[in-house]
Write a protein that holds these residues in place. Sequence first.
Motif, PDB file in Angstrom:
ATOM      1  N   PRO A 256      41.078  36.917  42.118  1.00 44.94           N
ATOM      2  CA  PRO A 256      40.256  36.877  40.892  1.00 44.94           C
ATOM      3  C   PRO A 256      40.268  38.245  40.231  1.00 44.94           C
ATOM      4  CG  PRO A 256      38.857  36.957  42.841  1.00 44.94           C
ATOM      5  CD  PRO A 256      40.269  36.758  43.340  1.00 44.94           C
ATOM      6  N   VAL A 257      40.152  38.261  38.922  1.00 40.48           N
ATOM      7  CA  VAL A 257      40.146  39.525  38.190  1.00 40.48           C
ATOM      8  C   VAL A 257      38.724  40.007  37.996  1.00 40.48           C
ATOM      9  CG1 VAL A 257      42.292  38.968  37.008  1.00 40.48           C
ATOM     10  CG2 VAL A 257      40.108  38.354  35.961  1.00 40.48           C
ATOM     11  N   CYS A 258      38.584  41.250  37.549  1.00 43.63           N
ATOM     12  CA  CYS A 258      37.263  41.826  37.323  1.00 43.63           C
ATOM     13  C   CYS A 258      36.590  41.141  36.132  1.00 43.63           C
ATOM     14  CB  CYS A 258      37.387  43.323  37.053  1.00 43.63           C
ATOM     15  SG  CYS A 258      38.017  44.259  38.459  1.00 43.63           S
ATOM     16  N   PRO A 259      35.267  41.221  36.053  1.00 45.56           N
ATOM     17  CA  PRO A 259      34.548  40.632  34.911  1.00 45.56           C
ATOM     18  C   PRO A 259      35.070  41.184  33.597  1.00 45.56           C
ATOM     19  CG  PRO A 259      33.018  41.301  36.628  1.00 45.56           C
ATOM     20  CD  PRO A 259      34.360  41.831  37.035  1.00 45.56           C
ATOM     21  N   PRO A 260      35.077  40.373  32.532  1.00 47.09           N
ATOM     22  CA  PRO A 260      35.651  40.799  31.239  1.00 47.09           C
ATOM     23  C   PRO A 260      35.034  42.073  30.674  1.00 47.09           C
ATOM     24  CG  PRO A 260      35.225  38.440  31.237  1.00 47.09           C
ATOM     25  CD  PRO A 260      34.601  38.973  32.496  1.00 47.09           C
ATOM     26  N   ASN A 261      33.745  42.285  30.884  1.00 48.85           N
ATOM     27  CA  ASN A 261      33.064  43.436  30.286  1.00 48.85           C
ATOM     28  C   ASN A 261      32.827  44.575  31.268  1.00 48.85           C
ATOM     29  OD1 ASN A 261      32.845  42.142  27.748  1.00 48.85           O
ATOM     30  ND2 ASN A 261      31.056  40.988  28.496  1.00 48.85           N
ATOM     31  N   LYS A 263      32.896  47.967  32.905  1.00 48.88           N
ATOM     32  CA  LYS A 263      33.166  49.302  32.392  1.00 48.88           C
ATOM     33  C   LYS A 263      33.437  50.314  33.495  1.00 48.88           C
ATOM     34  CE  LYS A 263      30.440  48.826  28.140  1.00 48.88           C
ATOM     35  NZ  LYS A 263      29.328  49.378  27.348  1.00 48.88           N
ATOM     36  N   SER A 264      33.157  49.951  34.733  1.00 48.17           N
ATOM     37  CA  SER A 264      33.281  50.918  35.814  1.00 48.17           C
ATOM     38  C   SER A 264      34.464  50.634  36.726  1.00 48.17           C
ATOM     39  CB  SER A 264      31.995  50.936  36.653  1.00 48.17           C
ATOM     40  OG  SER A 264      31.755  49.657  37.218  1.00 48.17           O
ATOM     41  N   VAL A 265      35.287  49.637  36.389  1.00 51.67           N
ATOM     42  CA  VAL A 265      36.410  49.270  37.235  1.00 51.67           C
ATOM     43  C   VAL A 265      37.660  49.180  36.383  1.00 51.67           C
ATOM     44  CG1 VAL A 265      37.389  47.542  38.781  1.00 51.67           C
ATOM     45  CG2 VAL A 265      34.932  47.979  38.812  1.00 51.67           C
ATOM     46  N   MET A 266      38.740  49.797  36.867  1.00 50.40           N
ATOM     47  CA  MET A 266      40.032  49.642  36.212  1.00 50.40           C
ATOM     48  C   MET A 266      40.827  48.612  37.005  1.00 50.40           C
ATOM     49  SD  MET A 266      40.965  53.544  35.063  1.00 50.40           S
ATOM     50  CE  MET A 266      42.161  52.995  33.843  1.00 50.40           C
ATOM     51  N   GLU A 267      41.224  47.532  36.378  1.00 44.84           N
ATOM     52  CA  GLU A 267      41.840  46.401  37.057  1.00 44.84           C
ATOM     53  C   GLU A 267      43.201  46.778  37.646  1.00 44.84           C
ATOM     54  OE1 GLU A 267      41.963  42.935  38.676  1.00 44.84           O
ATOM     55  OE2 GLU A 267      40.405  43.219  37.188  1.00 44.84           O
ATOM     56  N   PRO A 268      43.393  46.590  38.962  1.00 39.31           N
ATOM     57  CA  PRO A 268      44.713  46.840  39.537  1.00 39.31           C
ATOM     58  C   PRO A 268      45.703  45.793  39.060  1.00 39.31           C
ATOM     59  CG  PRO A 268      43.263  45.868  41.178  1.00 39.31           C
ATOM     60  CD  PRO A 268      42.414  46.153  39.972  1.00 39.31           C
ATOM     61  N   LYS A 269      46.984  46.160  39.073  1.00 37.77           N
ATOM     62  CA  LYS A 269      48.038  45.270  38.608  1.00 37.77           C
ATOM     63  C   LYS A 269      49.022  44.997  39.743  1.00 37.77           C
ATOM     64  CE  LYS A 269      46.840  45.296  34.160  1.00 37.77           C
ATOM     65  NZ  LYS A 269      45.651  46.147  34.230  1.00 37.77           N
ATOM     66  N   ARG A 270      49.553  43.805  39.775  1.00 38.24           N
ATOM     67  CA  ARG A 270      50.631  43.512  40.717  1.00 38.24           C
ATOM     68  C   ARG A 270      51.883  44.207  40.203  1.00 38.24           C
ATOM     69  NH1 ARG A 270      53.994  39.457  38.852  1.00 38.24           N
ATOM     70  NH2 ARG A 270      53.359  38.585  36.844  1.00 38.24           N
ATOM     71  N   ILE A 271      52.678  44.737  41.097  1.00 41.67           N
ATOM     72  CA  ILE A 271      53.904  45.417  40.687  1.00 41.67           C
ATOM     73  C   ILE A 271      55.136  44.690  41.206  1.00 41.67           C
ATOM     74  CG2 ILE A 271      52.818  47.670  40.464  1.00 41.67           C
ATOM     75  CD1 ILE A 271      53.820  48.387  43.214  1.00 41.67           C
ATOM     76  N   THR A 272      54.950  43.447  41.651  1.00 41.88           N
ATOM     77  CA  THR A 272      56.072  42.647  42.126  1.00 41.88           C
ATOM     78  C   THR A 272      57.182  42.526  41.088  1.00 41.88           C
ATOM     79  OG1 THR A 272      54.388  41.371  43.307  1.00 41.88           O
ATOM     80  CG2 THR A 272      56.647  40.552  43.399  1.00 41.88           C
ATOM     81  N   PRO A 273      56.876  42.400  39.762  1.00 39.54           N
ATOM     82  CA  PRO A 273      57.974  42.302  38.801  1.00 39.54           C
ATOM     83  C   PRO A 273      58.964  43.460  38.870  1.00 39.54           C
ATOM     84  CG  PRO A 273      55.918  41.696  37.740  1.00 39.54           C
ATOM     85  CD  PRO A 273      55.563  42.223  39.099  1.00 39.54           C
ATOM     86  N   LEU A 274      58.523  44.624  39.372  1.00 33.61           N
ATOM     87  CA  LEU A 274      59.428  45.761  39.451  1.00 33.61           C
ATOM     88  C   LEU A 274      60.547  45.533  40.456  1.00 33.61           C
ATOM     89  CD1 LEU A 274      56.878  48.721  39.344  1.00 33.61           C
ATOM     90  CD2 LEU A 274      58.185  47.737  37.465  1.00 33.61           C
ATOM     91  N   THR A 275      60.364  44.579  41.369  1.00 34.31           N
ATOM     92  CA  THR A 275      61.416  44.309  42.348  1.00 34.31           C
ATOM     93  C   THR A 275      62.640  43.687  41.701  1.00 34.31           C
ATOM     94  OG1 THR A 275      60.510  42.118  42.886  1.00 34.31           O
ATOM     95  CG2 THR A 275      59.723  43.992  44.179  1.00 34.31           C
ATOM     96  N   THR A 276      62.476  43.162  40.493  1.00 32.02           N
ATOM     97  CA  THR A 276      63.613  42.648  39.741  1.00 32.02           C
ATOM     98  C   THR A 276      63.812  43.450  38.457  1.00 32.02           C
ATOM     99  OG1 THR A 276      62.154  40.985  38.741  1.00 32.02           O
ATOM    100  CG2 THR A 276      63.435  40.309  40.659  1.00 32.02           C
TER     101      THR A 276
END
Length: 342
Positions: A256-261, A263-276
């Motif tokens: 699940p992602v962080c709440p839309p509003n 302000k104190s959390v920067m959402e981490p990103k998956r980096i799997t696309p970099l494998t291709t």
Amino acid sequence: MGKIFHSPNVSGHDDPISWSLPYHRENPGKLEGHERSWKFVPDNDTIADPLQDMRIAKDAITTLGYFAKGGKYQNQPFFLAVGFIRPHLPFISPISYSKHYPQESVILPRNPLPPVHMPPVAWTNINELSQYDDMVALQASGAINSSLPDNTTLGLRKAYYSAVSYLDAMVGSVLDELKRLNLDNNTIVSLIGDHGYHLGEHGLWCKFTNFELATHAPMIIRIPGLTDQGIVTESLVEMVDLFPTLVEASGLPKLPVCPPNSKSVMEPKRITPLTTLQTENVPTSIMEGTPKRGRLFHLKQEECKSTENTPNGGIRHVDASFRCEDKISPMLAKLRMTPDLT
């Protein structure tokens, strides 16, 4: 097992809800005293008294056997976290690893002086290094425009390189066992370090800065079937991106992602696309923080960089790449509004 939890005051060296098997840590051995900042240990002495990382590697190898054919957890999925100590201070390794670095091959930093026009807040003294007896004898402070004697710098650099090679061998012993047990073709492996390091460049030592050498950290991921040919990317990543990446690569349900509003959390990103070598939906900005005189944070976006300080509830501009101001400014404005940064 090993150095997974940092401060015993915070974690008590454990987090029971995170593990199905008890967490195991190894204490330094008799050969790993903290009197000097570095030391080479005779290899024969480690037979009777193995070094800390040797014992951690052995623990990891034993645990892998539980999940191999004939083990008590065979055919069950597993997550194994192995935390090695070196090359953390003191730089201790078996003497055989020092032979990879003949003294004539170890050189001094090209520039022992601080950067021109550097704001004082960007500097850090060598408190972590200065606690050792050999540094006390030198009255080393790490103050701006001071440096260690050349022979001391060369000794520390050689010891650090040797400790890295020693660590490499310990990691290799675990990976060799993974392959021997026929677990390597369906096991994701990630190797990370939590920070970079200064070895006398510009007179700086250790890690507590936001200069490039301290904010660059190793992050290597092997995903069977995706990275078998080897891939190198210059895309920006953060350590917090590792968790969603492992989840996706393991075929687990999406996080699940962080709440839309938020302000104190920067959402981490998956980096799997970099494998291709894809660049869609991967991080375009990263942030590092150093708790110094408030909080000093370092923001990168593609080729742009900015460093700011947030002392005592306010924020003061320290340095920026002005050619990138149109890209950096909106992100800095958002960070200034983040409660846990002020």
